[in-house]
Enzyme design. Structure first.
Site, PDB file in Angstrom:
ATOM      1  N   GLY A  70     -41.640  32.195  14.144  1.00  0.00           N
ATOM      2  CA  GLY A  70     -40.580  32.886  14.105  1.00  0.00           C
ATOM      3  C   GLY A  70     -39.747  32.352  12.565  1.00  0.00           C
ATOM      4  O   GLY A  70     -38.492  32.769  12.341  1.00  0.00           O
ATOM      5  N   GLY A  96     -36.322  20.668   5.527  1.00  0.00           N
ATOM      6  CA  GLY A  96     -36.462  21.108   6.964  1.00  0.00           C
ATOM      7  C   GLY A  96     -35.262  21.766   7.701  1.00  0.00           C
ATOM      8  O   GLY A  96     -34.250  20.891   7.188  1.00  0.00           O
ATOM      9  N   GLU A 109     -33.975  22.429  13.122  1.00  0.00           N
ATOM     10  CA  GLU A 109     -33.330  22.076  14.237  1.00  0.00           C
ATOM     11  C   GLU A 109     -31.917  21.472  13.981  1.00  0.00           C
ATOM     12  O   GLU A 109     -31.323  21.453  14.868  1.00  0.00           O
ATOM     13  CB  GLU A 109     -34.414  20.596  14.859  1.00  0.00           C
ATOM     14  CG  GLU A 109     -35.525  20.971  14.323  1.00  0.00           C
ATOM     15  CD  GLU A 109     -36.693  20.210  15.211  1.00  0.00           C
ATOM     16  OE1 GLU A 109     -37.936  20.664  15.073  1.00  0.00           O
ATOM     17  OE2 GLU A 109     -36.404  20.222  16.528  1.00  0.00           O
ATOM     18  N   PHE A 141     -40.093  26.627  20.078  1.00  0.00           N
ATOM     19  CA  PHE A 141     -39.070  25.799  20.459  1.00  0.00           C
ATOM     20  C   PHE A 141     -39.510  24.536  21.045  1.00  0.00           C
ATOM     21  O   PHE A 141     -38.723  23.816  21.503  1.00  0.00           O
ATOM     22  CB  PHE A 141     -37.808  26.529  21.178  1.00  0.00           C
ATOM     23  CG  PHE A 141     -37.653  27.750  20.973  1.00  0.00           C
ATOM     24  CD1 PHE A 141     -37.061  28.221  19.591  1.00  0.00           C
ATOM     25  CD2 PHE A 141     -37.983  28.915  21.516  1.00  0.00           C
ATOM     26  CE1 PHE A 141     -36.691  29.365  19.363  1.00  0.00           C
ATOM     27  CE2 PHE A 141     -37.662  30.109  21.492  1.00  0.00           C
ATOM     28  CZ  PHE A 141     -36.863  30.438  20.036  1.00  0.00           C
TER      29      PHE A 141
END
Lengths: 753, 342, 156
Positions: free
Chosen positions: A464, A717, A720, A237
């Site tokens: 992950g 992507g 986020e 993260f």
């Protein structure tokens, strides 16, 4: 690149590393077996500002099994401080006697066992020369400065001040977001082992080349003598992106002891020996016409950082380009306090900066008596308002419309406090999600064997996100193999370089590099096949041959099985190495990655277009009428992010992001003692993250989107965007449930009593 | 964590004898902390790991489950063996039926893994979660080191106590189950190291911080809790435990309320009220009970009861919201209990 | 201290520091690293193992105090190339994880959750699986995995 009939990209695929994960065989860094390791335990500062006068070590040295204690006095000169990837300078640890922040590493205790190391570390006594520290915004002694243009810049379009002054409808408000810590469940560990002059480092990392390059500089070594291993990472993260101080000292410790040393830092140390998301403050001014068109947008932000660092996230670079607006003005200030240096945490700029913008938009919708979705529609644009460049793709309103439909938004009564279920007040809210489509350079090696198997090697990182699997999917797709025939090696600095696994850039960067290497394989096979005298593909146009279903195929149906096609090239293995340099980056950028530096083409840094991902968040909250606890029974998010390589893992990424957004709104806040400038709830019983019972219905809609401009595979992507805007959507829903507008996060019981 | 002598007691007498070996001679002030009994270990090992507790000896009493692990009921009430695990007590049919507040307080605490380990006796003795207490690098903590002050009063104290606090300490008692025992007027059965037994009111087990916040309970060195006796009463079936917390599960209470009611035609004949999450020790509010007795249970009497419960609340900045949250929690619990089908 | 640990059906004799937790004994001494350390203070559930079939936290269990019990860790559910336990298979198929670090603890906790009879509804699973934090937040898929595995574990 020929597109053929490949269909594997975009099909849901179970993780190729899944069996290792469910059987306990996946080796995370501290699981790697080294011979007879010594155990390290950190001693960290109990004050936030001052100097260390000295240590009293008799009690610690009397602990049976103690081996050594590293301090400024005995090893301070053996390593230089690490250089952060952003923000310039940072704080020191053992290089100096200075204490910059609470929990700073000030000594490393080494012992035969973890138990002995912990006991001895607890017995180290420190004499401090303490000075009054500054904790955060508003504390005496903080230093505020305007953030200079450099890594980030401000936008000035038109005249926002004048336009705001005369706007027909206005919102003018201040907002805040709290300190947050990543708290991946895997602790911050480092294991170092020397063999001769060569060092192996096992550490969870989002950038193994970065770790290698920085560590080489710190220890004044040849990077080639350092091998970084990080095959599995137990959550990151952002916390494992840049190197932190601990690594070099564990390497120094292993050299002094002449044996491997393992550090498993404690959970509370994880709050201060790595980075965090700094608290922010915001002032937003929105001006609009009575029919809802924005005429002025001013966004000023304040961010906390350490004394020496200029780290900031400047999320105004995103908030300036979400909505059409002819007059835009942004500004960012940094506030230096006696704190550790902040760093990347999931959607570093957008999580704190989209919160105020999207709450302000909701406030504007209320002021206009307009549906918040319609307000977004009126201000939607296909042109970047900050620069005038076109978006390579932007599907904001399809996201809003699909999510609104699924959520049932049209049944919403806009008046607050009108929905109720028994003792619970019910509210609905929504917000925009936006995140830049970034990409970095990467290299990959693809090896094809005569048995029809492929090996892909790339120093990518699976934190992950499913990187192992998207790499296998891409290679299988491009080589015409089943996914099960592809072996993927990643997470080591012995492999071809890939950049930082962050900024939602990784899948785009690594899959395009793998695809390029696979294209090299195809070209070699095609060339040999068409120039042969005897084959079924002789004389064909090599550019038109594709690899699919285990064969090299021509458009007319002629085909040759892969082993035969490969045998025309080699009787051994065919190995192709390729580098992919994304548009907007210079050729030498891959060299920077090999040296361990960050290189990234950002959503707003290209000449030809602005590349951004968009989404829409909808959420229902329940607030107990009497005791005021807030719960989230359901959320719907819709996102359009170009090509989705693996919808199964993409769904998990989006869903996890949305839950992070819920958490950012309601749970997470690191609490700082205002006088001592020390973190107080530095544990995961009280730094609250959601548990299973907090999470109910989370629906993810993947809105189809093709973007041929963003990069060859069209990947934008997804890591986020799922978090962005959710905090605002929840605040907006709480307003709808209760009539209370909460502009400071997290939203807690006491805010609603 | 410092090394310790580890001994496994095979029975109650052996455990007491082992503990006696570590007691200071009569007349001598306690210099070393005495041996600690180790049962589930979920709080003791926690405190040892973080450097707050340093027992020189641990006596594993898990084998005493045979003697003191039973849960029994009869007409006089409920007897809970102190070595019974939280998870088994939470699901015991008689507890669920006749003492729902007890079952709920256990069920809403911690996680199933912890409830599988922790015993009832250990659970009531869990120490505060005040982080200034739990981190020895904070110098000012009267509970950890007497006379050093209290950093929490001007610090981060959102979770700390507002009832029962003193000028020396605002640490909260973090548990759930103990608040129910206090409210229901339970007794605790204790063996001393010489084998003699005594029974005290559960309300007398824990101490208010006063000017000696470092002493949590009235247990004497070497004493062992072997059971809790909860008296029967017409109010126990209409009882509940309401826990308000930031997270939906696996979280300590911000406020909690125990309510047990004997109602006739909506009028309170007898009430038992306890509070948690914001109290310095397990809390029974006799004031809240008195405000209900003989009154019809409605919004007004519930509010009057809650107001009475928080008459003496003292706040310190961040936790200023807790009396109001506590009052609302109690009102909600009272109205919910009144509506229960029994 | 000399201890005898019965792990996944195999007896291990080893000398440990009296302070050694079962978690550290498994990881550091027996090379059974599937059991994870996430907080070492009973706050995350990553170190969950089964002791005589009951889920407990190995970080709060002293190795010396675990000698009587049959200990099951993630490595005991399916050997290399052996069939997966239904719960492992369900986690794999539901993508009920991301980074995988909490997964061994989740799976052991989930098996116990079913065996305890605490998996009768989604709400009950959510509550009884709340002792296992997943920072990647795979929770809805963990619930789905428990529901899927329960059918196979209990039969139709």
């Amino acid at each position: 690149m020929p597109d053929g009939n490949q269909t594997i990209i975009g099909q849901p695929a179970i993780r190729i590393d899944g069996r290792a994960k469910v059987t306990g065989m996946a080796r995370y860094a501290s699981d790697e077996v080294v011979a007879n390791p010594a155990h390290a335990f950190l001693v960290t500062s109990a004050i936030a500002r001052g100097r260390i006068r000295g240590f009293r070590l008799d009690a610690a040295r009397a602990v049976p099994g103690i081996l050594d204690i590293l301090m400024h006095g005995n090893v301070g000169g053996e390593a230089e401080k690490p250089k952060p990837m952003s923000g310039g300078d940072t704080t020191t640890t053992l290089e100096s006697d200075r204490v910059w922040h609470d929990g700073q590493i000030i000594a490393v205790v080494l012992a035969e066992s973890f138990e002995a190391a912990r006991e001895a570390a607890h017995k180290v006594e420190v004499d401090y020369e303490a000075e009054p520290p500054s904790a955060t915004f508003g504390s005496p002694g903080v230093e505020e400065e305007v953030r200079k243009a450099g890594e980030h810049k401000d936008y000035k379009v038109g005249d926002a001040e004048a336009s705001f002054a005369v706007a027909e409808v206005k919102v003018d408000a201040r907002y805040g977001t709290p300190t947050q810590h990543h708290n991946p469940i895997e602790l911050f560990t480092t294991t170092c082992e020397w063999r001769g002059g060569k060092l192996t480092v096992y550490e969870p990392s989002q950038f193994v080349y970065g770790l290698r390059g920085s560590l080489a500089k710190q220890l004044r070594m040849d990077p080639g003598d350092i091998h970084v291993v990080s095959r599995f990472v137990g959550g990151a993260f952002g916390s494992r992106g840049g190197i932190t101080a601990r690594t070099a000292w564990i390497a120094v410790a292993a050299r002094r002891l002449n044996r491997p040393v393992r550090l498993v830092a404690t959970r509370d140390q994880g709050f201060t020996i790595v980075t965090y998301r700094a608290e922010t403050r915001h002032h937003i001014q929105l001006g609009a016409t009575r029919d809802g068109r924005l005429t002025a947008l001013r966004h000023e932000g304040w961010e906390v950082t350490s004394r020496p660092s200029e780290y900031n996230v400047s999320g105004t670079e995103t908030t300036a380009r979400v909505y059409a607006c002819p007059n835009i003005l942004t500004k960012v200030n940094i506030v230096h306090a006696d704190r550790n240096t902040p760093g990347f945490m999931r959607a570093p700029p957008e999580t704190p900066y989209m919160f105020p913008l999207e709450v302000a938009m909701d406030e504007l919708a209320v002021a206009l008596n307009m549906d918040p979705v319609e307000l977004r529609r009126i201000n939607d644009t296909q042109t970047d308002p900050a620069t005038g460049k076109p978006y390579s793709s932007r599907s904001l309103m399809p996201c809003f419309d699909q999510a609104a439909e699924r959520f049932g938004w049209k049944g919403r009564n806009p008046a607050p406090g009108t929905m109720r279920d028994g003792d619970w007040q019910v509210g609905w809210g929504c917000a925009t999600a936006a995140y830049p489509a970034n990409i970095g350079p990467a290299a990959a090696r693809v090896t094809l064997t005569l048995e029809g198997k492929a090996r892909v090697q790339i120093a990518a990182h699976d934190i992950g996100t499913g990187a192992y699997t998207v790499i296998a999917i891409t290679a299988a797709d491009r080589l015409g193999l089943e996914i099960g025939k592809v072996v993927v090696e990643l997470g080591g600095s012995e492999l071809p370089a890939a950049g930082l696994a962050a900024g939602s850039s990784h899948t785009a960067g690594i899959c395009n590099a793998v695809a390029k290497a696979c294209e090299g394989v195809r070209q070699r096979l095609a060339q040999a096949a068409v120039t042969s005298n005897d084959g079924p593909l002789a004389g064909q146009d090599p550019a038109k041959l594709t690899l699919s279903a285990g064969a090299l195929r021509a458009p007319g149906g002629a085909a040759e099985d892969l082993p035969k096609a490969l045998a025309r090239v080699t009787t051994g293995v065919l190995e192709v190495y390729a580098e992919n340099i994304p548009k907007g980056l210079p050729p030498e950028s891959i060299g920077k990655v090999y040296q361990g530096q960050m290189a990234m083409s950002r959503g707003h840094s290209r000449e030809d277009a602005t590349t951004y991902t968009f989404g829409a968040q909808f959420v229902e909250v329940r607030v107990h009428a009497l005791t005021r606890e807030v719960r989230v029974p359901r959320a719907v998010g819709a996102f359009a992010a170009g090509t989705i390589v693996n919808p199964l893992t993409a769904h998990s990424q989006y869903m996890g992001g949305m839950i992070w957004g819920i958490s950012a709104a309601l749970h997470e806040a690191t609490e700082i003692d205002p006088h001592a400038a020390r973190y107080v709830n530095d544990n995961i019983a009280e730094y609250l993250m959601p548990v299973n019972a907090d999470v109910r219905s989370i629906e993810v809609i993947m809105v189809p989107e093709q973007d041929a401009q963003v990069n060859p595979l069209g990947i934008k992507g997804i890591g986020e965007i799922g978090i962005v805007g959710m905090n605002a959507a929840i605040s907006n829903a709480v307003w709808h449930a209760t009539g209370r507008r909460i502009r400071d996060l997290p939203i807690r019981i006491e805010d609603l009593l | 964590m410092r090394p310790f002598d580890y001994q496994q007691a095979q029975g109650t007498a052996a455990a007491l004898a082992l503990a006696a070996q570590h007691l200071a001679p009569p007349g001598e002030e306690r210099i070393l902390a005495p041996a600690q009994y180790l049962a589930g270990g979920t709080n003791l090992l926690d405190l040892m790991k973080i450097g707050v507790a340093h027992p020189p000896a641990l006596i594993n009493i898990t084998a005493l489950r045979q003697d003191h692990g039973r849960i029994e009921t009869d007409a006089s009430g409920l007897r809970l063996g102190a070595l019974a695990r939280m998870a088994e007590a939470a699901e015991h049919p008689a507890v669920l039926r006749d003492y729902p507040a007890i079952a709920q307080s256990l069920q809403l605490a911690a996680s199933q893994q912890l409830r599988n380990m922790a015993t009832l006796g250990g659970n009531v003795l869990q120490r505060t979660r005040c982080n200034y207490f739990r981190d020895p690098s904070w110098q000012a903590c009267n509970k950890r080191v007497p006379g050093t002050g209290c950093a929490a009063m001007a610090g981060v104290n959102r979770r700390l106590a507002v009832l029962g606090v003193s000028e020396h300490c605002i640490a909260h008692y973090p548990g759930d189950f103990a608040n129910v025992l206090a409210a229901l007027g339970a007794e605790v059965e204790i063996l001393s190291s010489d084998g003699t037994a005594r029974r005290i009111a559960f309300e007398e087990l824990h101490r208010l911080p006063g000017d000696a916040p470092h002493i949590d309970t009235n247990l004497r060195p070497g004493e062992l809790i072997i059971s809790f006796r909860v008296p029967a009463g017409p109010w126990t079936r209409r009882s509940l435990y309401l826990k308000i917390r930031d997270r939906e599960s696996y979280d300590f209470a911000q406020a909690s309320a125990v309510v047990a009611l004997d109602l006739q035609d909506g009028v309170v004949r007898e009430a038992r009220v306890g509070l948690g999450g914001l109290v310095a020790k397990p809390w029974r509010s006799h004031e809240a009970e008195a405000a209900l007795r003989g009154r019809k249970l409605d919004q007004a009497s519930a509010q009057a009861s809650a107001d009475a419960a928080f008459q003496g609340a003292v706040t310190h900045g961040e936790n200023a919201f807790k009396p109001e949250l506590g009052r609302r929690t109690l009102v909600r619990a009272l109205l919910q209990a009144a509506a229960m089908e029994t | 201290m000399d201890v005898l640990l019965k792990v996944n059906g195999t007896e291990h004799r080893l000398a440990v520091d009296v302070r050694t937790t079962l978690l550290d004994a498994l990881r550091e001494r027996l090379e059974l690293t599937g059991t994870k350390k996430g907080c070492d203070l009973g706050q995350c559930g990553a170190c969950t193992v089964l002791l005589d079939g009951m889920r407990v936290l190995s970080c709060f269990t002293l190795a010396v105090a675990a000698q009587e019990a049959e200990i099951t860790t993630i490595e005991g559910l399916a050997g290399e190339n052996k069939p997966l336990h239904p719960m492992q298979k369900a986690f794999l198929e539901q993508d009920a994880y991301q980074c995988g670090y909490c997964t061994p603890g989740q799976i052991l906790s989930a098996i116990a959750c079913v065996q305890e009879g605490h998996a009768n509804s989604a709400d009950q699973i959510r509550e009884y699986m709340s002792g296992n934090l997943c920072r990647c937040a795979a929770y809805p898929k963990i619930v789905a995995a428990v529901q899927q595995a329960k059918l196979l574990m209990e039969g139709p």
